[in-house]
Design a protein around this motif. Structure first.
Motif, mmCIF file in Angstrom:
data_model
loop_
_atom_site.group_PDB
_atom_site.id
_atom_site.type_symbol
_atom_site.label_atom_id
_atom_site.label_comp_id
_atom_site.label_asym_id
_atom_site.label_seq_id
_atom_site.Cartn_x
_atom_site.Cartn_y
_atom_site.Cartn_z
ATOM 1 N N LEU A 164 0.823 -1.201 0.000
ATOM 2 C CA LEU A 164 0.000 0.000 0.000
ATOM 3 C C LEU A 164 0.862 1.258 0.000
ATOM 4 C CD1 LEU A 164 -3.058 0.015 -0.054
ATOM 5 C CD2 LEU A 164 -3.027 0.827 2.279
ATOM 6 N N SER B 224 2.785 5.879 5.978
ATOM 7 C CA SER B 224 2.632 6.970 6.923
ATOM 8 C C SER B 224 3.997 7.548 7.303
ATOM 9 C CB SER B 224 1.898 6.427 8.153
ATOM 10 O OG SER B 224 1.322 7.450 8.881
ATOM 11 N N MET C 243 -0.762 -4.327 6.632
ATOM 12 C CA MET C 243 -0.861 -3.202 7.554
ATOM 13 C C MET C 243 0.498 -2.575 7.806
ATOM 14 S SD MET C 243 -4.000 -4.252 10.056
ATOM 15 C CE MET C 243 -3.405 -5.784 10.659
ATOM 16 N N VAL C 244 1.541 -3.392 7.756
ATOM 17 C CA VAL C 244 2.884 -2.834 7.875
ATOM 18 C C VAL C 244 3.140 -1.840 6.750
ATOM 19 C CG1 VAL C 244 5.288 -3.403 7.440
ATOM 20 C CG2 VAL C 244 4.064 -4.570 9.223
ATOM 21 N N ILE D 83 0.968 -0.049 5.255
ATOM 22 C CA ILE D 83 0.226 1.176 5.578
ATOM 23 C C ILE D 83 1.073 2.048 6.505
ATOM 24 C CG2 ILE D 83 -1.808 2.124 6.742
ATOM 25 C CD1 ILE D 83 -3.365 -0.294 5.906
ATOM 26 N N GLY D 84 1.666 1.396 7.511
ATOM 27 C CA GLY D 84 2.523 2.132 8.437
ATOM 28 C C GLY D 84 3.710 2.760 7.732
ATOM 29 N N LEU D 85 4.318 1.996 6.812
ATOM 30 C CA LEU D 85 5.457 2.522 6.051
ATOM 31 C C LEU D 85 5.056 3.770 5.284
ATOM 32 C CD1 LEU D 85 7.177 -0.640 4.559
ATOM 33 C CD2 LEU D 85 8.010 0.883 6.350
#
Lengths: 270, 347, 293
Positions: free
Chosen positions: C40, C107, C100-101, C103-105
């Motif tokens: 993502l 961000s 989800m990781v 997504i964090g990246l």
């Protein structure tokens, strides 16, 4: 009367014909086995009976009722329970919660009472819990592990929990996919005893797929042999064992006497 | 050291709090929640209200994502639906606040079920992407349905009235939002003692064996979406009342990521996780603001770096927890508790 | 007649964007095929590439071609870094956690860029030819035109690489069957790194092209969401599907933006996404996932 009946079932995946006009049946209160070499279509047959696969032709009957058009949950609600070859427990839950899930179809709690855990929801939970403790957990001797997460249990116990979950459904027909695969001798004997006890005390019809010939010969009333998606023999264990076609299917050509011994499970599992 | 707690009946063994110690702690928690407003100043009460709203929304998302395994990046958009419904009803009907809140939660539930429909066809990652789409489409509606939402100008909401008193300040609003939060969290905890909650977990862990046990997957997936968006709608409605003004940018995709981060950090699939995560993630930006304030004498325009630092820290928390503590704060809490259970005989 | 010409002009602009979607989509599919990670953060990687170029060309005043080279290298390095530091430790985890990781990246990257360059919009130094282009009576904006040409050329090179180059073959083998690839002596971890590095370079290149069309701001990362739509519509694991879907969505978006209004661009693509997910979740050309029991 036949309790579960499969009539002329044909199933193909793309060009591969997995099942060819397979007809088998399981007598009420009996233990029936489906055996056959690897890739014979045994598990495909189970999946078709459970309703995961849509066969191209043929039908499945439970208690004299055609269930071919029903989806898996409906079949479960009608009393069809099963276990899986490669254990399909819910790994994030405790043993107790896994077994309680088996009682899902027999419970009615709606969303609103569940949110407040009032009256009906509470009574039903406690009733189910009592029933499971009495009939399933004691019966299968798993009371010492009820609060443990299933992922932490050894293989043999996981298989037993899976059986417990199926029993909590209070099924009419219990389908076991290789109940003793990968077990040691002692665990196998335990499981065989449980299956016999289930038949005695639970009034269910058992249909199982099994590789272990010794076990099949010991506890089954009736055997169907599947090879390349076709039923090649059926009858009492001893009759099937002597059938030359079965021997050929299992072992190809070879010295007949050794083969017979191996089928009887005397010279180690094939 | 505690070694066991004997029980006389299955009813006792099925209770939400199974030991006297747990009951004691729950009692202490309720009493402290009741005493808190008399000891905290407006700023800390403001934070308590915000945390409560986030706990409601995060708990809803946890039911959907943590327990049922359906990743959603639409939770903030569903909060928006709740907030706009409340705002519209407040402006046009003047109905009592609890009617508006319930209507807001109800509207969010409807939206949640509609956008949950793809979950019947697709799983996991595809679904997450479908919820991103849902969130953009709802955003579009908030911006462009001007006759209802007043577009980019946004809407104003009067504070809720209780027996002629307006709950305008945090110290008053606290008494509205905290009881709702407690009730909704207890509701979620109860849910997972029953067949419905177990069915959700079964779908997350192994949907095929769930269906062989007679669990109708579409029904339960949509039910999970419905519950999650009900919680979101309630949280959104409270948000609207609390801040008194909303606009289409109040509920961005980043807020959904924030909520997802909250349940990851707190611990997915535990009720405690949603609570801890919401507290932690609400306090983190405040702590950052405090840190930036400390830096301001040394750095020019220190306040400018606040927003990017916050974005970065959210990301770092998501990545860090997934890599090093995938079960989140709830797991850390459990370890601490176990230490004290065995104390002083730790091995 | 005027209407027709306008339609063609709008369509051609759309094709320009479509080329970029296809290009970024290829980066996405590269990662997905090799490592089964839904990344993502692809939009954020693209944005970082554009900012690197900006920093090198405008900040350090390097000649534009040198800046491009360094920015591409930087994008590749970023891909390598992400794979090594974050994705590889997550190997074998639940795919949803890995998702989800990323997504964090994303961000983290946005925060980093805003911290260094602030969130204010910028102008990328001009590096594409800016003489207007006329195909008969039809006027085409130069940036989309050249972007399309470059994107098509790069995609062509990559298709050839996958086909004939040793590393490309290793990549395809790993995508088909990781275990077998390992057994054949293919260094699978290196293939993972390679996929992320190449994807990082492609994303950086697409970022520079996009930045020169749309201007530079952290909002470029949102482009990644449309790319997500593209890969899903095309089929996650299908390069031809993604190329076609990229062009198609660029075109539809351009039509929606021009005839309905700019705010409809995303609405139309996301609505299309929902329809595809409901009707044909594996995409136009993807392989349906067979449920194994």
């Amino acid at each position: 009367m036949q309790h579960l009946e499969v009539r002329e079932l044909s199933l193909a995946f793309g060009g591969v014909q997995a099942l060819r006009k397979v007809s088998i049946d399981a007598a009420r209160g009996g233990i029936t086995a489906v055996i056959g070499p690897n890739g014979a279509g045994k598990t495909s047959l189970f999946n078709a009976i459970s309703g995961f696969y849509r066969p191209q032709a043929g039908s499945v009957w439970l208690d004299g009722e055609d269930i071919s058009a029903l989806k898996p949950p409906r079949r479960a609600a009608l009393g069809l329970a099963r276990t899986f070859q490669n254990i399909a427990l819910f790994r994030g839950m405790t043993v107790l919660d896994n077994i309680k899930l088996g009682a899902h179809v027999r419970t009615r709690t709606g969303l609103l009472s569940a949110l407040w855990y009032l009256g009906p929801a509470r009574n039903e939970e406690i009733r189910i819990r009592e029933e499971i403790e009495r009939r399933v957990i004691d019966f299968l001797e798993i009371d010492h592990i009820r609060r443990q997460p299933v992922a932490s249990l050894p293989y043999g116990l996981q298989k037993r929990v899976e059986l417990a979950r199926a029993l909590a459904m209070q099924p009419k027909v219990l389908m076991l996919d290789e109940p003793v695969a990968g077990m040691n001798r002692e665990e196998k004997e335990d499981m065989a005893r449980f299956i016999l006890d289930v038949r005695e005390q639970w009034d269910v019809t058992v249909l199982m797929v099994e590789h272990d010939m010794g076990m099949v010969m010991d506890i089954c009333d009736h055997v169907h042999v599947l090879n390349f998606g076709e039923v090649i023999a059926a009858g009492k264990p001893a009759e099937v064992q002597a059938d030359p076609e079965v021997i050929r299917a299992y072992l190809g050509a070879g010295d007949a006497e050794t083969l017979r011994r191996r089928i009887r499970g005397e010279a180690g599992a094939a | 050291m505690r070694i066991g707690s004997p029980k006389q009946s299955y009813a006792a063994d099925e209770a939400l709090f199974r030991t006297p110690t747990q009951w004691t702690w729950f009692g202490i928690l309720l009493v402290s929640l009741a005493l808190y407003p008399f000891m905290a100043d407006q700023y800390w009460l403001y934070l308590a209200c915000l945390i409560s709203i986030n706990i409601i929304s995060a708990t809803g998302l946890n039911i959907l994502t943590g327990y049922t395994g359906q990743v959603s990046l639409g939770q903030a958009a569903f909060m928006g639906v709740g907030a706009y419904t409340v705002a519209w009803l407040d402006t046009h009907t003047g109905a009592p606040f609890f009617v508006n809140l319930l209507a807001g939660a109800g509207m969010a539930t409807v939206a949640g079920v509609i956008f949950g429909l793809p979950s019947l066809r697709v799983k996991g990652l595809y679904l997450a992407i479908a919820t991103i789409a849902a969130s953009f489409i709802l955003q579009f509606v908030f911006i462009n349905w001007e006759s209802v939402t007043r577009g980019m100008r946004g809407m104003n909401i009067d504070p809720p009235q209780v027996m002629g008193t307006a709950l305008a300040d945090p110290d008053q609003f606290y008494w509205l939002v905290v009881p709702i939060m407690v009730v909704m969290v207890l509701g979620a905890a109860n849910l997972f003692r029953t067949r419905i909650g177990r069915a959700f977990i079964a779908i997350r862990d192994r949907d095929i064996s769930a269906s062989v046990l007679g669990i109708h997957l579409p029904t339960y997936k949509l039910m999970s979406f419905a519950i999650a968006s009900f919680y979101a709608g309630m949280a959104g409605g409270l948000w609207a009342y609390f801040f008194g003004a909303i606009n289409p940018e109040s509920f961005p995709l980043l807020m959904s990521i924030f909520l997802l981060a909250a349940i990851i950090v707190g611990g997915m699939g535990t009720i405690l996780g949603g609570i801890l995560g919401a507290i932690f993630m609400t306090l983190t930006p405040e702590a950052l603001r405090y840190g930036v304030d400390l830096l301001s004498p040394f750095i020019e325009d220190a306040s400018v770096i606040l927003s990017p630092v916050r974005t970065m820290v959210f990301g770092l928390l998501i990545v860090g927890f997934l890599l090093f503590e995938p079960h989140g704060l709830a797991e850390i809490w459990r370890r601490v508790r176990r230490f004290f259970h065995l104390w002083p005989f730790r091995n | 007649m005027q209407g027709l010409i306008e339609f063609i002009e709008i369509s051609l602009t759309g094709l320009g964007m479509g080329g970029l979607y296809a290009l970024t989509g290829v980066a996405f599919v590269l990662i997905y095929k090799a490592t089964r990670v839904i990344n993502l953060a692809i939009g954020e990687m693209l944005m970082v590439g554009a900012y690197l170029f900006f920093g090198l060309a405008a900040g350090l005043a390097l000649p534009w071609w040198l800046a491009i080279l360094f920015a591409l290298a930087g994008g590749g390095l970023l891909g390598l870094l992400l794979e090594r530091a974050v994705i590889r430790p997550m190997l074998g985890e639940n795919p949803i956690s890995v998702f989800m990781v990323t997504i964090g990246l994303g961000s983290i990257l946005v925060g980093l860029v805003e911290l260094i360059w602030t969130a204010d919009p910028r102008r990328l130094p001009q590096f594409l030819p800016d003489e207007p282009i006329f195909l008969g009576p039809v006027f085409v904006f130069p940036e989309p035109f050249w972007s399309f040409v470059i994107a098509a050329a790069v995609i062509g090179v990559f298709v050839l690489l996958f086909r004939y180059w040793r590393g490309g073959v290793a990549l395809r083998a790993t995508a088909l069957d990781q275990g077998a690839a390992y057994a054949m002596g293919i260094n699978v971890p290196r293939v993972y790194a390679l996929a992320w590095m190449l994807a990082g370079m492609i994303a950086a290149g697409a970022g520079m092209l996009l930045g020169s069309i749309a201007g530079l701001s952290p909002a470029l990362a949102l482009f990644g969401l449309t790319v997500l739509v593209v890969v899903i519509v095309g089929g996650l694991d299908s390069v031809p599907g993604v190329l076609l879907a990229g062009i198609l969505i660029g075109w539809i978006e351009s039509l929606a933006g021009s005839y309905l209004g700019g705010e409809y661009e995303h609405l139309v693509t996301f609505a299309l996404l929902l329809v595809v997910l409901l009707v044909r979740p594996w995409g136009l050309f993807g392989t349906p996932e067979v449920e194994r029991l």
